[in-house]
Design a protein around this motif. Structure first.
Motif, PDB file in Angstrom:
ATOM      1  N   ARG A  99      55.855  47.578  50.679  1.00  0.00           N
ATOM      2  CA  ARG A  99      54.691  47.589  49.803  1.00  0.00           C
ATOM      3  C   ARG A  99      53.432  47.508  50.639  1.00  0.00           C
ATOM      4  O   ARG A  99      53.323  46.667  51.537  1.00  0.00           O
ATOM      5  CB  ARG A  99      54.729  46.399  48.845  1.00  0.00           C
ATOM      6  CG  ARG A  99      53.585  46.378  47.828  1.00  0.00           C
ATOM      7  CD  ARG A  99      53.696  45.189  46.893  1.00  0.00           C
ATOM      8  NE  ARG A  99      53.411  43.935  47.563  1.00  0.00           N
ATOM      9  CZ  ARG A  99      52.182  43.462  47.809  1.00  0.00           C
ATOM     10  NH1 ARG A  99      51.122  44.136  47.445  1.00  0.00           N
ATOM     11  NH2 ARG A  99      52.022  42.304  48.412  1.00  0.00           N
ATOM     12  N   VAL A 101      49.941  46.280  51.175  1.00  0.00           N
ATOM     13  CA  VAL A 101      49.316  45.057  50.682  1.00  0.00           C
ATOM     14  C   VAL A 101      48.058  45.338  49.853  1.00  0.00           C
ATOM     15  O   VAL A 101      47.891  44.784  48.767  1.00  0.00           O
ATOM     16  CB  VAL A 101      48.999  44.096  51.861  1.00  0.00           C
ATOM     17  CG1 VAL A 101      48.198  42.896  51.388  1.00  0.00           C
ATOM     18  CG2 VAL A 101      50.287  43.653  52.543  1.00  0.00           C
ATOM     19  N   THR A 103      46.976  48.119  48.237  1.00  0.00           N
ATOM     20  CA  THR A 103      47.070  48.986  47.058  1.00  0.00           C
ATOM     21  C   THR A 103      48.260  48.668  46.163  1.00  0.00           C
ATOM     22  O   THR A 103      48.349  49.196  45.056  1.00  0.00           O
ATOM     23  CB  THR A 103      47.194  50.455  47.492  1.00  0.00           C
ATOM     24  OG1 THR A 103      48.436  50.622  48.190  1.00  0.00           O
ATOM     25  CG2 THR A 103      46.024  50.888  48.357  1.00  0.00           C
ATOM     26  N   ASN A 104      49.185  47.857  46.640  1.00  0.00           N
ATOM     27  CA  ASN A 104      50.455  47.570  45.959  1.00  0.00           C
ATOM     28  C   ASN A 104      51.353  48.790  45.829  1.00  0.00           C
ATOM     29  O   ASN A 104      52.335  48.765  45.088  1.00  0.00           O
ATOM     30  CB  ASN A 104      50.229  46.935  44.577  1.00  0.00           C
ATOM     31  CG  ASN A 104      49.844  45.485  44.686  1.00  0.00           C
ATOM     32  OD1 ASN A 104      50.289  44.783  45.587  1.00  0.00           O
ATOM     33  ND2 ASN A 104      48.985  45.040  43.786  1.00  0.00           N
ATOM     34  N   LYS A 105      51.026  49.882  46.509  1.00  0.00           N
ATOM     35  CA  LYS A 105      51.852  51.081  46.471  1.00  0.00           C
ATOM     36  C   LYS A 105      53.160  50.808  47.208  1.00  0.00           C
ATOM     37  O   LYS A 105      53.175  50.212  48.282  1.00  0.00           O
ATOM     38  CB  LYS A 105      51.117  52.253  47.126  1.00  0.00           C
ATOM     39  CG  LYS A 105      51.858  53.558  46.992  1.00  0.00           C
ATOM     40  CD  LYS A 105      51.022  54.737  47.475  1.00  0.00           C
ATOM     41  CE  LYS A 105      51.819  56.017  47.295  1.00  0.00           C
ATOM     42  NZ  LYS A 105      51.069  57.192  47.718  1.00  0.00           N
TER      43      LYS A 105
END
Length: 159
Positions: A99, A101, A103-105
């Motif tokens: 993940r 950090v 963008t949480n993508k």
């Protein structure tokens, strides 16, 4: 950790990508996307995995890569080596889910770290690469001639 381990790890960090961006729709996730700028030799000594002496290149790379994700300041490891089972039959494995950090993508990363030699006499067709790419990239062969880059690339896309 021996000095030799640090040297091998540094060599891993300097490994060049075989291509940049996308190749036949497969997006490269370069190692340098992981922010490891804060790591110094003393930091590497702390928390570095113990790797058995006779560990083969690809497995050693998995230890190094997972360590890099865990040390990265901009990505975090969600999970690794996730078995995909259908009706109690193993269909495959996802190497890494990470993940970003900020963008949480979430990314699915398949780590491929191979030792290839160049054999100008090899030429193989690909289901995914154009003819020029397939002709050139199939010349990168592993320990047995069937184990070439095009064969592995097509298998990666298929599976």
């Amino acid at each position: 950790m021996a000095q030799n381990d640090i040297q091998r790890f540094r060599a891993f960090l300097k490994t060049a990508n075989l291509w940049n961006g996308k190749l036949a729709g497969v997006q490269q996730f370069p190692l340098n996307k992981l922010d490891l700028s804060h790591l110094k030799d003393d930091d590497i000594l702390t928390g570095f995995p113990t790797i058995p002496v006779n560990t083969v290149l690809g497995k050693r790379a998995e230890y190094y890569y997972e360590y890099c994700i865990k040390q990265s300041s901009n990505y975090e490891l969600i999970d690794s080596n996730i078995q995909i089972n259908v009706a109690k039959i193993t269909k495959g494995e996802l190497d890494y889910l990470i993940r970003e950090v900020n963008t949480n993508k979430i990314y699915h990363v398949e780590l491929v770290y191979k030792f290839y030699c160049y054999d100008p006499d090899v030429s193989e067709k690909s289901n995914y690469l154009n003819e020029d790419h397939a002709t050139e990239l199939s010349k990168y062969v592993g320990p047995n001639k069937r184990d070439n880059f095009v064969f592995k690339f097509d298998r990666l896309v298929d599976h």
